[in-house]
Design a protein around this motif. Structure first.
Motif, PDB file in Angstrom:
ATOM      1  N   SER A  17      -4.241  -6.413   4.310  1.00 54.99           N
ATOM      2  CA  SER A  17      -5.214  -5.928   3.530  1.00 54.99           C
ATOM      3  C   SER A  17      -6.489  -6.388   4.151  1.00 54.99           C
ATOM      4  O   SER A  17      -6.401  -7.590   4.769  1.00 54.99           O
ATOM      5  CB  SER A  17      -5.031  -6.112   2.105  1.00 54.99           C
TER       6      SER A  17
ATOM      7  N   TRP B  12       0.974  -0.984  -0.032  1.00 51.51           N
ATOM      8  CA  TRP B  12       0.217   0.133   0.080  1.00 51.51           C
ATOM      9  C   TRP B  12       0.762   1.327   0.152  1.00 51.51           C
ATOM     10  O   TRP B  12       0.373   2.323   0.107  1.00 51.51           O
ATOM     11  CB  TRP B  12      -1.074   0.146   1.137  1.00 51.51           C
TER      12      TRP B  12
ATOM     13  N   ARG C 148     -12.132   0.501  -4.783  1.00 50.92           N
ATOM     14  CA  ARG C 148     -13.404  -0.171  -5.046  1.00 50.92           C
ATOM     15  C   ARG C 148     -13.534  -1.021  -6.281  1.00 50.92           C
ATOM     16  O   ARG C 148     -13.301  -0.361  -7.351  1.00 50.92           O
ATOM     17  CB  ARG C 148     -14.551   1.265  -5.048  1.00 50.92           C
TER      18      ARG C 148
ATOM     19  N   SER D 289     -17.303   2.423   5.531  1.00 49.95           N
ATOM     20  CA  SER D 289     -16.847   2.146   4.012  1.00 49.95           C
ATOM     21  C   SER D 289     -18.044   2.893   2.816  1.00 49.95           C
ATOM     22  O   SER D 289     -19.060   3.655   3.475  1.00 49.95           O
ATOM     23  CB  SER D 289     -16.944   0.922   3.478  1.00 49.95           C
TER      24      SER D 289
ATOM     25  N   ARG E  33      -5.463   5.077  -0.864  1.00 51.10           N
ATOM     26  CA  ARG E  33      -6.988   5.099  -0.843  1.00 51.10           C
ATOM     27  C   ARG E  33      -7.800   3.489  -0.988  1.00 51.10           C
ATOM     28  O   ARG E  33      -7.107   3.057  -1.576  1.00 51.10           O
ATOM     29  CB  ARG E  33      -7.386   6.119  -2.084  1.00 51.10           C
ATOM     30  N   PRO E  34      -9.054   3.332  -0.303  1.00 53.35           N
ATOM     31  CA  PRO E  34      -9.584   2.437  -0.642  1.00 53.35           C
ATOM     32  C   PRO E  34      -9.690   1.921  -2.202  1.00 53.35           C
ATOM     33  O   PRO E  34      -9.801   2.957  -2.979  1.00 53.35           O
ATOM     34  CB  PRO E  34     -10.812   2.325   0.150  1.00 53.35           C
TER      35      PRO E  34
ATOM     36  N   GLU F 189     -14.627  -3.708  -1.520  1.00 50.76           N
ATOM     37  CA  GLU F 189     -14.169  -2.442  -1.115  1.00 50.76           C
ATOM     38  C   GLU F 189     -12.509  -3.066  -0.457  1.00 50.76           C
ATOM     39  O   GLU F 189     -12.722  -3.810   0.408  1.00 50.76           O
ATOM     40  CB  GLU F 189     -14.586  -1.587  -0.217  1.00 50.76           C
TER      41      GLU F 189
ATOM     42  N   ARG G  86      -8.483  -2.358   1.300  1.00 47.36           N
ATOM     43  CA  ARG G  86      -7.833  -1.304   1.767  1.00 47.36           C
ATOM     44  C   ARG G  86      -6.743  -1.691   2.780  1.00 47.36           C
ATOM     45  O   ARG G  86      -6.810  -2.826   2.993  1.00 47.36           O
ATOM     46  CB  ARG G  86      -8.774  -0.265   2.643  1.00 47.36           C
TER      47      ARG G  86
END
Length: 312
Positions: free
Chosen positions: A294, A201, A213, A279, A210-211, A306, A308
């Protein structure tokens, strides 16, 4: 068809050979589109011809020969719509920026660039246009020998998350200035590499990840026919949607989906109720699956997952 003087000159010089290529293609493929060929010569080959004339004038004829043969083949495949537009961009924008590499090995370099862009574009969640733009900035630094490893590094940055290990190994093959440019970083490559290898990350810009999606309903072009069910596997997240089981690999630059088996899904660690995690998905029924670095979130009311960073 109006083209530059350099391309007009080369087309005239090679007219018998090029006419023979077109004749053979029309015999081999019913409905070969001559208008599409004319358009491709103007949109794709003409900018390249001008760039090669400026960068390596002694290689113009060789490059145009290879470019015309490849263009006839691509037109014969009948690629249309967004894929045709993407190829136009590769040839009109990227290939001229990489004129040095194209001049060295015209056919394999043009084929490599075209196939790479189409491969990235075919993978949901990736960004072929970003790959084209980032690769174009490498023009002064890259030659034909360095093009493939540099392309892998930039493909990773463009969302091909499953390339992570390959891309780091590929960057190790490059001169330090090119490795840093391909990854979008400044400093010492050894330090940048260590940080990238230690944390999926982390990115050189230093911002918070950033997450990611990822997903969507198949009826709208997404990969999931039903809201996905998630579990944590050894390489990423094992996702079941309807009859399909797939592996979702994610990092700071994107996420990609790959085939997986029922056995992998059965053996993966189950998701649990998501507690205290905000979320963009519906809170009701929200579940979380966690790996060592993660967390993936899924809802029975969404066709998206999602993903992250997560620290135990």
């Amino acid at each position: 068809m109006t083209v530059s003087p350099v391309l007009a000159r080369e087309l005239a010089a090679a007219r018998p050979r090029f006419n023979a290529l077109v004749t053979a293609a029309r015999r081999a493929r019913t409905g070969f589109d001559l208008d599409a060929l004319s358009d491709a010569v103007r949109v794709r080959i003409d900018p390249l011809a001008v760039a090669i004339e400026a960068a390596a004038p002694d290689r113009v004829a060789t490059v145009i020969d290879a470019a015309f043969a490849l263009t006839v083949d691509l037109v014969g495949r009948g690629l249309a719509g967004a894929r045709r537009t993407l190829i136009d961009r590769v040839w009109a924008e990227l290939a001229p920026a990489l004129a040095k590499a194209v001049a060295q090995r015209p056919e394999p370099v043009l084929a490599m660039l075209t196939n790479a862009a189409l491969t990235i574009d075919a993978m949901p969640g990736t960004h072929a246009e970003a790959w084209i733009a980032q690769m174009a900035t490498l023009g002064p630094l890259v030659d034909a020998d360095m093009l493939r490893p540099a392309g892998q590094v930039v493909a990773w940055r463009s969302g091909m998350a499953h390339y992570r290990a390959q891309a780091l190994a590929a960057a190790d093959q490059l001169p330090e200035p090119l490795a840093l440019a391909a990854i979008g970083a400044n400093g010492a490559w050894s330090e940048i590499r260590a940080a990238l290898a230690a944390d999926r990350w982390w990115t050189p810009d230093g911002g918070d990840a950033r997450p990611i999606r990822f997903g969507g309903f198949v009826g709208f072009g997404g990969p999931f026919e039903q809201p996905p069910q998630i579990k944590a596997g050894a390489e990423g997240f094992i996702v079941r949607s309807g009859a399909h089981v797939r592996l979702l690999i994610a990092d700071a630059w994107g996420a990609t989906l790959h085939p997986a088996s029922d056995e992998e899904y059965a053996e993966a660690a189950p998701a649990t109720a998501a507690q205290g995690i905000a979320s963009g998905l519906a809170a009701e029924g929200l579940v979380a699956a966690r790996t060592s670095d993660s967390v993936a979130l899924a809802s029975p009311y969404s066709h998206y997952v999602e993903v992250r960073p997560w620290r135990p």
